[in-house]
Design a protein around this motif. Structure first.
Motif, PDB file in Angstrom:
ATOM      1  N   PRO A 160      39.626  40.674  40.004  1.00 43.37           N
ATOM      2  CA  PRO A 160      38.997  39.566  39.285  1.00 43.37           C
ATOM      3  C   PRO A 160      39.076  38.259  40.060  1.00 43.37           C
ATOM      4  O   PRO A 160      39.992  38.036  40.853  1.00 43.37           O
ATOM      5  N   GLU A 161      38.098  37.402  39.812  1.00 43.12           N
ATOM      6  CA  GLU A 161      38.095  36.082  40.429  1.00 43.12           C
ATOM      7  C   GLU A 161      39.136  35.187  39.751  1.00 43.12           C
ATOM      8  O   GLU A 161      39.756  35.550  38.753  1.00 43.12           O
ATOM      9  N   ASP A 162      39.288  33.980  40.295  1.00 42.83           N
ATOM     10  CA  ASP A 162      40.269  33.046  39.733  1.00 42.83           C
ATOM     11  C   ASP A 162      39.930  32.600  38.314  1.00 42.83           C
ATOM     12  O   ASP A 162      40.777  32.013  37.637  1.00 42.83           O
ATOM     13  N   ASP A 163      38.707  32.881  37.862  1.00 43.05           N
ATOM     14  CA  ASP A 163      38.359  32.556  36.469  1.00 43.05           C
ATOM     15  C   ASP A 163      39.329  33.233  35.508  1.00 43.05           C
ATOM     16  O   ASP A 163      39.637  32.687  34.441  1.00 43.05           O
ATOM     17  N   LEU A 164      39.809  34.415  35.881  1.00 39.31           N
ATOM     18  CA  LEU A 164      40.803  35.096  35.052  1.00 39.31           C
ATOM     19  C   LEU A 164      42.198  34.529  35.313  1.00 39.31           C
ATOM     20  O   LEU A 164      42.900  34.139  34.382  1.00 39.31           O
ATOM     21  N   TRP A 165      42.587  34.475  36.573  1.00 39.14           N
ATOM     22  CA  TRP A 165      43.963  34.121  36.908  1.00 39.14           C
ATOM     23  C   TRP A 165      44.316  32.695  36.495  1.00 39.14           C
ATOM     24  O   TRP A 165      45.496  32.400  36.296  1.00 39.14           O
ATOM     25  N   LYS A 166      43.327  31.830  36.357  1.00 43.71           N
ATOM     26  CA  LYS A 166      43.611  30.450  35.956  1.00 43.71           C
ATOM     27  C   LYS A 166      43.724  30.284  34.442  1.00 43.71           C
ATOM     28  O   LYS A 166      44.054  29.198  33.964  1.00 43.71           O
ATOM     29  N   LYS A 167      43.434  31.362  33.700  1.00 42.53           N
ATOM     30  CA  LYS A 167      43.527  31.284  32.242  1.00 42.53           C
ATOM     31  C   LYS A 167      44.997  31.299  31.802  1.00 42.53           C
ATOM     32  O   LYS A 167      45.733  32.240  32.087  1.00 42.53           O
ATOM     33  N   ARG A 168      45.425  30.257  31.086  1.00 43.98           N
ATOM     34  CA  ARG A 168      46.757  30.187  30.488  1.00 43.98           C
ATOM     35  C   ARG A 168      46.576  30.432  29.000  1.00 43.98           C
ATOM     36  O   ARG A 168      45.936  29.632  28.309  1.00 43.98           O
ATOM     37  N   LEU A 169      47.151  31.503  28.471  1.00 42.63           N
ATOM     38  CA  LEU A 169      46.831  31.858  27.086  1.00 42.63           C
ATOM     39  C   LEU A 169      47.877  32.754  26.452  1.00 42.63           C
ATOM     40  O   LEU A 169      48.712  33.355  27.125  1.00 42.63           O
ATOM     41  N   VAL A 170      47.803  32.831  25.126  1.00 44.55           N
ATOM     42  CA  VAL A 170      48.588  33.787  24.346  1.00 44.55           C
ATOM     43  C   VAL A 170      47.746  35.048  24.189  1.00 44.55           C
ATOM     44  O   VAL A 170      46.600  34.987  23.747  1.00 44.55           O
ATOM     45  N   LEU A 213      49.256  44.425  30.756  1.00 46.72           N
ATOM     46  CA  LEU A 213      49.127  42.974  30.851  1.00 46.72           C
ATOM     47  C   LEU A 213      47.727  42.588  31.296  1.00 46.72           C
ATOM     48  O   LEU A 213      47.103  41.687  30.722  1.00 46.72           O
ATOM     49  N   LEU A 214      47.205  43.265  32.300  1.00 42.56           N
ATOM     50  CA  LEU A 214      45.869  42.974  32.796  1.00 42.56           C
ATOM     51  C   LEU A 214      44.827  43.182  31.707  1.00 42.56           C
ATOM     52  O   LEU A 214      43.914  42.363  31.523  1.00 42.56           O
ATOM     53  N   ARG A 215      44.963  44.267  30.951  1.00 39.30           N
ATOM     54  CA  ARG A 215      44.009  44.556  29.880  1.00 39.30           C
ATOM     55  C   ARG A 215      44.036  43.466  28.815  1.00 39.30           C
ATOM     56  O   ARG A 215      42.996  42.955  28.405  1.00 39.30           O
ATOM     57  N   GLY A 216      45.231  43.096  28.360  1.00 32.73           N
ATOM     58  CA  GLY A 216      45.336  42.065  27.327  1.00 32.73           C
ATOM     59  C   GLY A 216      44.864  40.707  27.811  1.00 32.73           C
ATOM     60  O   GLY A 216      44.187  39.966  27.078  1.00 32.73           O
ATOM     61  N   TRP A 217      45.195  40.362  29.034  1.00 26.37           N
ATOM     62  CA  TRP A 217      44.804  39.089  29.630  1.00 26.37           C
ATOM     63  C   TRP A 217      43.281  39.000  29.725  1.00 26.37           C
ATOM     64  O   TRP A 217      42.662  38.005  29.334  1.00 26.37           O
ATOM     65  N   ALA A 218      42.679  40.065  30.245  1.00 27.16           N
ATOM     66  CA  ALA A 218      41.223  40.076  30.410  1.00 27.16           C
ATOM     67  C   ALA A 218      40.509  40.052  29.062  1.00 27.16           C
ATOM     68  O   ALA A 218      39.509  39.357  28.890  1.00 27.16           O
ATOM     69  N   GLU A 219      41.025  40.819  28.107  1.00 27.99           N
ATOM     70  CA  GLU A 219      40.397  40.876  26.786  1.00 27.99           C
ATOM     71  C   GLU A 219      40.369  39.503  26.132  1.00 27.99           C
ATOM     72  O   GLU A 219      39.354  39.079  25.561  1.00 27.99           O
ATOM     73  N   SER A 221      40.395  36.749  27.676  1.00 28.41           N
ATOM     74  CA  SER A 221      39.607  35.848  28.519  1.00 28.41           C
ATOM     75  C   SER A 221      38.114  36.158  28.460  1.00 28.41           C
ATOM     76  O   SER A 221      37.305  35.470  29.091  1.00 28.41           O
ATOM     77  N   GLY A 222      37.750  37.231  27.735  1.00 30.85           N
ATOM     78  CA  GLY A 222      36.347  37.601  27.634  1.00 30.85           C
ATOM     79  C   GLY A 222      35.815  38.352  28.840  1.00 30.85           C
ATOM     80  O   GLY A 222      34.602  38.422  29.054  1.00 30.85           O
ATOM     81  N   LEU A 225      36.687  44.510  31.969  1.00 30.87           N
ATOM     82  CA  LEU A 225      37.171  45.139  33.189  1.00 30.87           C
ATOM     83  C   LEU A 225      36.424  46.417  33.523  1.00 30.87           C
ATOM     84  O   LEU A 225      36.386  46.831  34.686  1.00 30.87           O
ATOM     85  N   GLU A 226      35.846  47.057  32.512  1.00 34.43           N
ATOM     86  CA  GLU A 226      35.130  48.305  32.763  1.00 34.43           C
ATOM     87  C   GLU A 226      33.876  48.077  33.587  1.00 34.43           C
ATOM     88  O   GLU A 226      33.466  48.914  34.377  1.00 34.43           O
ATOM     89  N   THR A 227      33.234  46.935  33.402  1.00 39.05           N
ATOM     90  CA  THR A 227      32.052  46.614  34.204  1.00 39.05           C
ATOM     91  C   THR A 227      32.402  45.646  35.324  1.00 39.05           C
ATOM     92  O   THR A 227      31.840  45.689  36.405  1.00 39.05           O
ATOM     93  N   GLY A 228      33.399  44.759  35.057  1.00 38.39           N
ATOM     94  CA  GLY A 228      33.896  43.863  36.080  1.00 38.39           C
ATOM     95  C   GLY A 228      32.792  43.078  36.753  1.00 38.39           C
ATOM     96  O   GLY A 228      31.928  42.498  36.116  1.00 38.39           O
ATOM     97  N   ALA A 229      32.831  43.085  38.067  1.00 33.73           N
ATOM     98  CA  ALA A 229      31.844  42.337  38.846  1.00 33.73           C
ATOM     99  C   ALA A 229      30.627  43.186  39.192  1.00 33.73           C
ATOM    100  O   ALA A 229      29.785  42.776  39.972  1.00 33.73           O
ATOM    101  N   ARG A 230      30.509  44.367  38.609  1.00 30.97           N
ATOM    102  CA  ARG A 230      29.450  45.278  39.020  1.00 30.97           C
ATOM    103  C   ARG A 230      28.049  44.703  38.803  1.00 30.97           C
ATOM    104  O   ARG A 230      27.154  44.882  39.617  1.00 30.97           O
ATOM    105  N   SER A 231      27.860  44.020  37.684  1.00 27.71           N
ATOM    106  CA  SER A 231      26.517  43.509  37.412  1.00 27.71           C
ATOM    107  C   SER A 231      26.126  42.414  38.387  1.00 27.71           C
ATOM    108  O   SER A 231      24.938  42.179  38.617  1.00 27.71           O
ATOM    109  N   ALA A 232      27.105  41.734  38.979  1.00 28.90           N
ATOM    110  CA  ALA A 232      26.795  40.665  39.922  1.00 28.90           C
ATOM    111  C   ALA A 232      26.614  41.197  41.331  1.00 28.90           C
ATOM    112  O   ALA A 232      26.022  40.529  42.173  1.00 28.90           O
TER     113      ALA A 232
END
Length: 343
Positions: A160-170, A213-219, A221-222, A225-232
């Motif tokens: 994932p790009e930094d759009d995910l890693w920069k998300k600070r969240l519960v 952790l990755l699954r919960g974080w991504a979920e 963050s919107g 992960l199943e499609t990820g960057a594929r469409s781009a």
């Protein structure tokens, strides 16, 4: 069951009720010891008590599962921590067990986590601070960012790009699957050596923790992960992935795949690096190993690792075994021996 109850014995006792971390520094009333603990377990950071002149009454318990550092921690007095060093490359997960801890969110707001809440921040990608109320107790994880990238690449085929890693969240509340997983992980530690008895199980738990952790974080963050960057990604990258998956058993070369698509190997390499964060060779190697693992798991009686590997184009079995163990945490022989249905 709330988070505090789930992790009630975390880093205190193993599944047989034997005490963990005996004879080690588990508490302190000295700031020098507390700060040294924070710098070692989390990263260099700054701390200051919110009541001038107050001494800590800290809980300091830590052990590792693979490359993940677990810690049961509190300052014991109201404290602010900030200036977390980004060069450490670490992600911090704070699971509040008691009291409350204030954290920043991505949108500039803040949140007070309560018992059962789980908060994540990638300190290598964004700034971080927290304020503990002094009555809190935290169960924390320190995970190298690189380990999370490896997990994403291995399971989803992209980083994932930094759009995910920069998300600070519960990402979890109350009786979450995440806290249940943490509880299981801590109960897997044997008090006789403060380690998980089996290196293979330890590797599996590390992988499962990172994946959940990755699954919960991504979920939260919107990010799908199943499609990820594929469409781009351009069509030739997606087609190359399809061909590599379909032809993995034939041991094609990257040049062969590029030629079949009518592009140069250099163009294919540039496309993978830009949209997948890996080289075509790395992607193809992973797909070949995935196929080999499936073949080993489904092998009929009488088959050997050598015969199965040779049938999938592997010549150097020593090099293959090393790559296989690095990817799956076990040898090809162990996979073959433990395959379902084996008598």
């Amino acid at each position: 069951m709330e988070g505090e109850e789930l992790l009630e014995h975390a880093l205190l006792y193993d599944a047989q009720g034997r005490p963990l971390l005996s004879g080690k520094l588990n508490a302190s009333r000295e700031w020098a010891q507390v700060n040294a603990f924070c710098h070692r377990v989390y990263m260099p950071l700054a701390t200051r008590p919110l009541v001038a002149g107050s001494d800590p009454n800290a809980t300091l318990r830590t052990l590792s599962i693979g490359r993940i550092v677990l810690s049961r921690f509190c300052f014991g007095v109201p404290t602010k921590a900030d200036e977390f060093d980004p060069s450490s490359g670490n992600i911090i997960v704070v699971n509040t067990m008691r009291g409350s801890v204030r954290h920043p969110l991505t949108d500039g707001a803040s949140i007070d986590t309560r018992p059962g809440d789980s908060y994540v921040v990638d300190c290598s990608r964004t700034d971080y601070w927290n304020v503990a109320d002094g009555d809190d107790l935290q169960f924390n994880l320190t995970i190298p960012h690189a380990v999370m990238e490896e997990t994403a690449q291995r399971w989803y085929g992209f980083v994932p790009e930094d759009d995910l890693w920069k998300k600070r969240l519960v990402f979890g509340h109350g009786h979450s699957a995440w806290l249940s997983l943490l509880d299981y992980a801590t109960l897997s530690v044997d008090a006789r050596n403060d380690r998980i008895a089996s290196p293979l199980i330890e590797k599996r738990i590390e992988e499962t923790l990172c994946l959940e952790l990755l699954r919960g974080w991504a979920e939260c963050s919107g990010l799908n992960l199943e499609t990820g960057a594929r469409s781009a990604a351009p069509r030739y990258v997606r087609e190359a992935e399809r061909l590599m998956e379909e032809r993995a058993h034939e041991a094609p070369s990257v040049t062969d795949i590029a030629a079949q698509l009518g592009i140069s190997a250099r163009s294919l390499s540039e496309g993978f690096r830009r949209f997948r964060g890996v080289t075509p060779h790395e992607y193809l190697t992973a797909r070949r190993l995935d196929g080999l693992r499936k073949a080993l798991e489904e092998a009929p009686p009488g088959q050997t690792v050598s015969s199965i590997a040779a049938g999938r184009g592997y010549v150097n079995l020593t090099a293959m075994s090393a790559c296989y163990r690095q990817r799956f945490g076990e040898t090809p022989y162990q996979t073959l021996r433990s395959r379902p249905g084996r008598m």
